[in-house]
Design a protein around this motif. Structure first.
Motif, short mmCIF file in Angstrom:
data_model
loop_
_atom_site.label_atom_id
_atom_site.label_comp_id
_atom_site.label_asym_id
_atom_site.label_seq_id
_atom_site.Cartn_x
_atom_site.Cartn_y
_atom_site.Cartn_z
N LYS A 53 0.83 -1.20 0.00
CA LYS A 53 0.00 0.00 0.00
C LYS A 53 0.87 1.26 0.00
O LYS A 53 0.55 2.27 -0.68
N ALA A 54 1.98 1.23 0.75
CA ALA A 54 2.88 2.42 0.78
C ALA A 54 3.49 2.65 -0.59
O ALA A 54 3.58 3.81 -1.06
N LYS A 98 3.07 5.99 -3.02
CA LYS A 98 4.17 6.78 -3.58
C LYS A 98 4.04 6.90 -5.08
O LYS A 98 4.28 7.96 -5.65
N ARG A 99 3.63 5.81 -5.75
CA ARG A 99 3.46 5.88 -7.19
C ARG A 99 2.39 6.89 -7.58
O ARG A 99 2.53 7.67 -8.54
N SER A 100 1.32 6.83 -6.86
CA SER A 100 0.23 7.77 -7.17
C SER A 100 0.68 9.24 -6.94
O SER A 100 0.32 10.15 -7.70
N MET A 101 1.49 9.48 -5.90
CA MET A 101 1.98 10.84 -5.65
C MET A 101 2.91 11.28 -6.77
O MET A 101 2.86 12.45 -7.20
N ARG A 102 3.78 10.41 -7.25
CA ARG A 102 4.67 10.75 -8.35
C ARG A 102 3.90 11.09 -9.61
O ARG A 102 4.21 12.03 -10.35
N LYS A 103 2.88 10.33 -9.89
CA LYS A 103 2.06 10.59 -11.08
C LYS A 103 1.39 11.96 -10.97
O LYS A 103 1.32 12.72 -11.95
N ASN A 104 0.94 12.25 -9.80
CA ASN A 104 0.29 13.56 -9.62
C ASN A 104 1.28 14.71 -9.82
O ASN A 104 0.96 15.75 -10.43
N GLN A 105 2.49 14.57 -9.29
CA GLN A 105 3.49 15.62 -9.46
C GLN A 105 3.86 15.80 -10.93
O GLN A 105 4.02 16.92 -11.41
N ARG A 106 4.04 14.69 -11.65
CA ARG A 106 4.35 14.79 -13.07
C ARG A 106 3.23 15.48 -13.85
O ARG A 106 3.46 16.29 -14.75
N GLY A 107 2.04 15.21 -13.49
CA GLY A 107 0.91 15.86 -14.17
C GLY A 107 0.89 17.36 -13.93
O GLY A 107 0.61 18.15 -14.83
N LYS A 108 1.22 17.79 -12.73
CA LYS A 108 1.24 19.21 -12.40
C LYS A 108 2.34 19.91 -13.18
O LYS A 108 2.18 21.04 -13.66
N VAL A 109 3.50 19.26 -13.29
CA VAL A 109 4.63 19.87 -14.01
C VAL A 109 4.28 20.07 -15.46
O VAL A 109 4.56 21.09 -16.07
N LYS A 110 3.66 19.12 -16.12
CA LYS A 110 3.28 19.22 -17.53
C LYS A 110 2.28 20.35 -17.73
O LYS A 110 2.35 21.11 -18.70
#
Length: 817
Positions: A795-796, A800-812
């Motif tokens: 689950k952890a 973390k994967r979901s948080m990384r995906k969210n950050q990448r989406g914000k950067v784009k």
């Protein structure tokens, strides 16, 4: 005025006068008509027992039941003897029901019934279920060959009645260390057969385990010496009931004897089953050995006769299946050995056939007693040849019946046409390659059977040589079969005649043919081959003529002597008395063992002759104390004690004992002792007879196979002690074992409920557990912890994967802006 109080019938309660079939009164056009007393109602039985007797169909008790049941109800030990088919089973079951009344699960087994064979035990068990259907009693069946685990669990249900065979019951007693203190009623059914089959050791050991206050009942057809000694040792002031003195066979039984040549024995059986006995009738065929049973089954199957077989070495399940096939009329013929000669009751049995004649007359009585039971009728056919002729004569002397082949219609032969019709088919079956091994084995077994069979009396062997069996006439039973065969062979001419005319014509034809054959057999020419041509005055003719004229007086004297011998034999045959067997107990031994004997009165002249014979046999053995000279001195014991080497002591060490050391349990061989082995043809070491045996509480030595430890293994598997301990801890008043249904629940929900109830009785989850259960629980906890940790890590990582995906989406999105 209204009815009297005694005549009022309460609604919902049946009248006791109508229970039992034959009441004391019956209503005829509004009036009461008295009946004879002496029915089951006069014995003082309870209502449930009388109701079971009525539903079973019993109306009037048989003579053995009328005399035996009141004595057993009084609590007396009884030894009862009666002819076969007289209702001996109900004699000990009705008092047993009256004695036990109702179920007592906390007390243990209160009645024990021992039977010699599996079939007889199963029959007794079924009879208990039918006769005691209204009694609240639990009965179990203990048989050899069945699963011991199921028998362990059945005994733990605390039954009221145990029906068992002696060997398996003693095995359970030794294996489980059973205490039979609660047994009140013991029955030895067919007790003489129990001793004949070698169960004497098991019976004595079982008797030692039973309490002294029990009531013992023995039912037997004969009274051998072993049974008298057993009754004297194990019974308390027993009463002997003998109702077999006058009649040995049922009244409705017809005996017929069929003579044939030794090689036509199986042909005669096929002719009998095909043409004489109806196809829908039930027939039991008795063979000498189990090898003959297999051969007979093969021959009957090839001849188109439905059959099955039962013998001792057959698998118990197969024996049960084959017996059920015959009882349910799936097959018409049951081929058996002497394993079914006693006690088996087949209600629809019509015919009995003895293919191999038994060696003892009493075994013949037990064989043919399977039919014509309880007032029914039946026919017993016995096929005999030259090997069995002397035994047939012994049987007629035993039954006190005349044996005359010329006047007696019960002895005869089968028509030659029928024998020739089936002889070829039977011969083809014998010559087939499939049956070659079975045929060879059966021939060797027949030789062994003849050598091991008891020898007939010398008088019968001498007398049977003078009987001309070739002069036997055809049995009347074969006339109709012969007529039907002739009608099928001929197309016209006989169809217009009536059946009575055909029977009369056939009987006349058969008699003429028989007389012609008899004349041809008895014909003896008056001249020899040297006197055929009398015209020639040859030397042989003149010599024979002179010789014949010289010995004319001698020939005439010999013929007169033979005629006188035939007349003497005919007179002896009419005056022949019943022959007594050597193994029967003497009257003195019977009187010593039984204080009270109930038996029909004998004729006075026979008693006087018996007393006179006993008086002649007695010898006076008076000792004159004044002039008596002892064979040893008065100080012999003193001299023997002072002597160093005496002749008697040396003689005792060098004695030659004639005791059978293999069978004597008290004998202990010395080290290095040897004996001669007849099979190996050399001296071999003497084995200790107690090797491989264990000693019981009574001091007897039994095989160690009775104590194998299977009961301990079963207790560990079933956890029976834990359940009993929990039940005992939860109940402070006393021990109450669980029932079989609660201990072994069936179904998923029943097992779950049983586990929940067990936890509640033990106080939740605080029950004591085995080390294996504790280790298993710890491993289960570790597995759960590890699985939870893995799930947390997974689950952890997903978070973390979901948080990384969210950050990448914000950067784009920021770069596009």
């Amino acid at each position: 005025m209204g009815k009297k109080h005694d005549d009022i019938d309460l609604p919902g309660f049946p009248s006791l006068d109508n229970v039992g079939g034959s009441g004391n009164t019956e209503t005829v056009k509004g009036k009461t008509k008295s009946k004879k007393s002496g029915g089951f109602q006069s014995m003082g039985l309870s209502f449930d027992v009388l109701k079971g007797i009525t539903k079973r169909g019993y109306k009037i008790p048989t003579p053995i039941q009328r005399k035996t049941i009141p004595l057993i109800l009084e609590g007396r030990d009884v030894v009862a003897m009666a002819k076969t088919g007289s209702g001996k089973t109900a004699c000990f079951l009705i008092p047993m029901f009256e004695k036990l009344k109702s179920r007592e699960p906390t007390k243990g087994a209160r009645a024990l019934i021992l039977s010699p064979t599996r079939e007889l035990a199963v029959q007794t068990y079924k009879f208990i279920k039918e006769l005691g259907r209204f009694m609240d009693l639990k009965t179990i069946l203990v048989l050899g060959g069945d699963s011991m685990d199921s028998q362990f669990s059945a005994i733990h249900t605390c039954p009221d009645v145990i029906v068992a065979t002696p060997g398996r019951f003693l095995h359970l007693c030794v294996e489980m260390d059973l205490k039979l203190n609660s047994v009140e009623y013991v029955v030895f059914d067919e007790a003489d057969r129990l001793f004949e089959m070698g169960f004497g050791q098991q019976l004595n050991e079982t008797l030692h385990r039973l309490p002294a206050s029990r009531q013992t009942v023995l039912f037997s057809a004969t009274l051998p010496k072993l049974l008298v000694n057993f009754a004297r040792a194990g019974l308390n002031d027993p009463v002997l009931l003998r109702l077999d003195v006058e009649s040995k066979l049922p009244e409705g039984l017809m005996l017929k004897f069929l003579y044939c040549r030794p090689d036509e024995r199986y042909t005669a059986l096929v002719v009998l089953l095909k043409y004489v006995i109806p196809q829908d009738a039930q027939t039991v065929v008795f063979a000498g050995t189990q090898h003959h049973v297999e051969l007979i089954c093969y021959i009957l199957t090839k001849c188109g006769i439905s059959n099955t077989a039962v013998y001792s070495s057959l698998d118990p399940a197969a024996r049960k299946i084959n017996t059920a096939k015959f009882v349910n009329k799936k097959v018409s013929v049951l081929t058996v050995t002497d394993v079914a000669a006693r006690g088996i009751d087949i209600p629809s049995l019509d015919y009995v056939v003895n293919l191999h004649f038994p060696g003892k007359p009493k075994l013949f009585v037990h064989r043919v007693g399977r039919c014509a039971r309880a007032g029914r009728t039946g026919t017993a056919y016995s096929i005999f040849s030259t090997d069995d002729a002397a035994h047939v004569l012994d049987l007629h002397l035993f039954l006190n019946r005349p044996f005359n082949i010329n006047d007696d219609k019960t002895v005869g032969i089968a028509p030659q046409e029928l024998m020739e019709e089936e002889h070829l088919s039977v011969t083809e079956v014998k010559n087939s390659h499939d049956i070659a091994g079975v045929l060879r084995t059966s021939e060797n077994a027949y030789k062994k059977y003849l050598s091991s069979r008891p020898v007939a009396s010398a008088e019968s062997n001498a007398r049977i040589k003078k009987i001309k069996f070739f002069s036997c006439k055809n049995l009347d039973d074969f006339l109709a079969a012969n007529i039907s065969l002739r009608q099928s062979q001929s197309s016209n001419g006989e169809n217009d005649k009536s059946k009575e005319d055909l029977v009369a014509e056939d009987r006349k034809l058969q008699e003429e043919k028989q007389d012609l054959l008899l004349k041809m057999r008895n014909f003896k020419p008056s001249t020899t081959i040297f006197e055929l041509n009398r015209s020639q005055k040859s030397l042989p003719f003149t010599i024979m003529k002179d010789k014949r004229s010289k010995h004319t007086n001698v020939i005439e004297k010999y013929r007169n002597k033979m005629d006188e011998m035939e007349k003497e034999e005919a007179n002896k045959q009419q005056e022949a008395d019943e022959k007594e067997e050597a193994d029967e107990a003497d009257a003195d031994e019977i009187n010593q063992a039984f204080n009270k004997i109930v038996a029909p009165k004998k004729r006075k002249n026979l008693e006087d002759l018996y007393k006179d014979k006993k008086k002649k046999k007695k010898k006076t053995n008076a000792k004159d104390n004044e002039h008596y000279i002892p064979y040893q001195s008065a100080d012999k014991h003193t001299e023997d004690g002072l002597a160093i080497n005496s002749f008697e002591r040396q003689a005792m060490n060098a004695e030659f004992s004639v005791v059978d050391r293999d069978n004597s349990s008290d004998f202990r061989p010395k080290p290095g002792m040897k004996k001669w082995d007849r099979i190996k043809k050399k001296m071999v070491s003497v084995q200790d007879p107690r090797a491989g045996k264990i000693r019981t509480e009574s001091g007897a030595w039994i095989p160690s196979s009775f104590k194998t430890g299977r009961y301990s293994d079963w207790k560990e598997k079933s956890k029976i002690e834990e359940q009993l301990q929990r039940e005992n801890d939860g109940d402070d008043d006393g021990f109450k074992p669980l029932s079989h249904d609660k201990r072994y629940p069936v179904g998923q929900h029943a097992r779950h409920n049983a586990k929940v109830a067990a936890k509640q009785r033990a106080g939740g989850d605080k029950e004591l557990r085995h080390p294996e259960q504790i280790v298993k629980a710890r491993m289960r906890l570790e597995f759960i912890k590890k699985r939870n940790a893995d799930n947390a890590v997974r689950k952890a990582e997903n978070r973390k994967r979901s948080m990384r995906k969210n950050q990448r989406g914000k950067v784009k999105k920021g770069g596009k802006k």
